[in-house]
Design an enzyme around this catalytic site. Sequence first.
Site, PDB file in Angstrom:
ATOM      1  N   ASN A 146     -12.560   8.193  -1.977  1.00 35.12           N
ATOM      2  CA  ASN A 146     -11.951   7.033  -1.324  1.00 35.12           C
ATOM      3  C   ASN A 146     -12.440   5.758  -2.000  1.00 35.12           C
ATOM      4  O   ASN A 146     -13.573   5.705  -2.484  1.00 35.12           O
ATOM      5  CB  ASN A 146     -12.373   7.028   0.150  1.00 35.12           C
ATOM      6  CG  ASN A 146     -11.818   5.846   0.915  1.00 35.12           C
ATOM      7  OD1 ASN A 146     -10.634   5.513   0.805  1.00 35.12           O
ATOM      8  ND2 ASN A 146     -12.659   5.194   1.705  1.00 35.12           N
ATOM      9  N   MET A 152      -4.913   4.686   5.490  1.00 35.48           N
ATOM     10  CA  MET A 152      -5.520   4.054   6.653  1.00 35.48           C
ATOM     11  C   MET A 152      -5.657   4.997   7.852  1.00 35.48           C
ATOM     12  O   MET A 152      -5.545   4.561   9.002  1.00 35.48           O
ATOM     13  CB  MET A 152      -4.725   2.800   7.039  1.00 35.48           C
ATOM     14  CG  MET A 152      -4.547   1.805   5.902  1.00 35.48           C
ATOM     15  SD  MET A 152      -6.093   1.370   5.081  1.00 35.48           S
ATOM     16  CE  MET A 152      -6.672   0.129   6.227  1.00 35.48           C
ATOM     17  N   GLY A 206       0.038   0.212  -2.360  1.00 40.83           N
ATOM     18  CA  GLY A 206      -0.191   1.175  -3.431  1.00 40.83           C
ATOM     19  C   GLY A 206      -0.590   0.575  -4.764  1.00 40.83           C
ATOM     20  O   GLY A 206      -0.331   1.170  -5.816  1.00 40.83           O
ATOM     21  N   THR A 207      -1.277  -0.569  -4.733  1.00 35.30           N
ATOM     22  CA  THR A 207      -1.715  -1.113  -6.032  1.00 35.30           C
ATOM     23  C   THR A 207      -2.789  -0.223  -6.661  1.00 35.30           C
ATOM     24  O   THR A 207      -2.868  -0.122  -7.893  1.00 35.30           O
ATOM     25  CB  THR A 207      -2.232  -2.565  -5.929  1.00 35.30           C
ATOM     26  OG1 THR A 207      -3.378  -2.608  -5.091  1.00 35.30           O
ATOM     27  CG2 THR A 207      -1.154  -3.490  -5.385  1.00 35.30           C
ATOM     28  N   ASN A 208      -3.598   0.428  -5.833  1.00 38.58           N
ATOM     29  CA  ASN A 208      -4.593   1.352  -6.402  1.00 38.58           C
ATOM     30  C   ASN A 208      -3.917   2.587  -6.986  1.00 38.58           C
ATOM     31  O   ASN A 208      -4.344   3.093  -8.029  1.00 38.58           O
ATOM     32  CB  ASN A 208      -5.632   1.741  -5.351  1.00 38.58           C
ATOM     33  CG  ASN A 208      -6.669   0.661  -5.171  1.00 38.58           C
ATOM     34  OD1 ASN A 208      -7.547   0.487  -6.007  1.00 38.58           O
ATOM     35  ND2 ASN A 208      -6.550  -0.097  -4.082  1.00 38.58           N
ATOM     36  N   HIS A 262     -13.209   1.769  -1.170  1.00 39.04           N
ATOM     37  CA  HIS A 262     -13.445   0.923   0.000  1.00 39.04           C
ATOM     38  C   HIS A 262     -13.834  -0.484  -0.459  1.00 39.04           C
ATOM     39  O   HIS A 262     -14.696  -0.627  -1.339  1.00 39.04           O
ATOM     40  CB  HIS A 262     -14.552   1.536   0.857  1.00 39.04           C
ATOM     41  CG  HIS A 262     -14.786   0.783   2.118  1.00 39.04           C
ATOM     42  ND1 HIS A 262     -13.909   0.831   3.187  1.00 39.04           N
ATOM     43  CD2 HIS A 262     -15.769  -0.078   2.480  1.00 39.04           C
ATOM     44  CE1 HIS A 262     -14.347   0.049   4.153  1.00 39.04           C
ATOM     45  NE2 HIS A 262     -15.468  -0.518   3.755  1.00 39.04           N
ATOM     46  N   LEU A 277      -9.127  11.622   8.096  1.00 41.39           N
ATOM     47  CA  LEU A 277      -8.662  12.991   7.857  1.00 41.39           C
ATOM     48  C   LEU A 277      -9.425  13.952   8.757  1.00 41.39           C
ATOM     49  O   LEU A 277     -10.627  13.794   8.984  1.00 41.39           O
ATOM     50  CB  LEU A 277      -8.875  13.358   6.391  1.00 41.39           C
ATOM     51  CG  LEU A 277      -7.918  12.655   5.426  1.00 41.39           C
ATOM     52  CD1 LEU A 277      -8.432  12.776   3.996  1.00 41.39           C
ATOM     53  CD2 LEU A 277      -6.504  13.231   5.548  1.00 41.39           C
TER      54      LEU A 277
HETATM   55  C1  GRF Z   1      -7.582  -1.453  -0.739  1.00 41.96           C
HETATM   56  O1  GRF Z   1      -8.283  -2.649  -0.578  1.00 41.96           O
HETATM   57  C2  GRF Z   1      -8.445  -0.290  -0.363  1.00 41.96           C
HETATM   58  O2  GRF Z   1      -9.774  -0.475  -0.708  1.00 41.96           O
HETATM   59  C3  GRF Z   1      -8.302  -0.296   1.135  1.00 41.96           C
HETATM   60  O3  GRF Z   1      -6.934  -0.561   1.345  1.00 41.96           O
HETATM   61  C4  GRF Z   1      -6.448  -1.348   0.265  1.00 41.96           C
HETATM   62  C5  GRF Z   1      -5.239  -0.667  -0.300  1.00 41.96           C
HETATM   63  O4  GRF Z   1      -4.545  -1.434  -1.214  1.00 41.96           O
HETATM   64  N1  GRF Z   1      -8.807   0.920   1.712  1.00 41.96           N
HETATM   65  P1  GRF Z   1      -3.357  -0.825  -2.062  1.00 41.96           P
HETATM   66  O5  GRF Z   1      -2.372  -0.162  -1.086  1.00 41.96           O
HETATM   67  O6  GRF Z   1      -3.917   0.172  -3.032  1.00 41.96           O
HETATM   68  O7  GRF Z   1      -2.723  -1.986  -2.741  1.00 41.96           O
END
Ligand code: GRF
Length: 205
Positions: free
Chosen positions: A107, A90, A13-15, A109, A93
């Site tokens: 999304n 991951m 969940g860093t994003n 990517h 949907l």
């Molecule tokens: C990211 O690299 C995203 O692009 C991919 O999965 C990773 C998720 O990272 N689809 P995080 O859970 O947000 O750290």
Amino acid sequence: MSLRVGVLASGTGTNLQALLDSVHRREGIEVVAVASNKADARALERARRAGVAAEVFELEAHADREARDDAIGDWLVSLDVGLVVLAGYMQLLMPAFLRAFPQRVINVHPALLPAFPGIGSVERTVEHGVRVAGVTVHFVDDGVDTGPIILQRAVDLPQGADAGAVRRLLQPIEHELLPEAVRLFARGALSLDPANPRRVLIAGR
Ligand code: GRF
């Protein structure tokens, strides 16, 4: 009018954290829901720590994937979510979910689409020996990472970079591009080109 955002995440969940740190409760944007298909996803902890509702939707608890995705969709609709962000989610949907949020699912990517769609894109980037990697934020359609591209940024790869090194280069780009796409969406700046709905027009650019 504020934009209520729902985030789907499967992992660390860093994003999600980047969204919480940069756009949450700013510029008329509020992250109101975080859903995960995994009970142990760190993304859920990050949500709870930020005071955001967090729910687990494991496949095993539902009859099938349609039923699971319907349950996620119903939850997000009940919270009046106007944009769904896949931040390391991951799972694919189901079409019914996407129909419930038309042009409202985005999304991030870790590749320059249409190169290296799907899982394992960073590993395939390394195996292929490409010189340039990058990040794409796109609208989600029924395909695997095939929807209209909103933002992309490229980065040169140093010789010999392994998957870990590539990820370290891409992560900070993801953390900038995803919030930027959410801001653009919230401002109503994104539309599909009527002449070619594969193309996203960004107002003011
Ligand atoms: C990211 O690299 C995203 O692009 C991919 O999965 C990773 C998720 O990272 N689809 P995080 O859970 O947000 O750290």
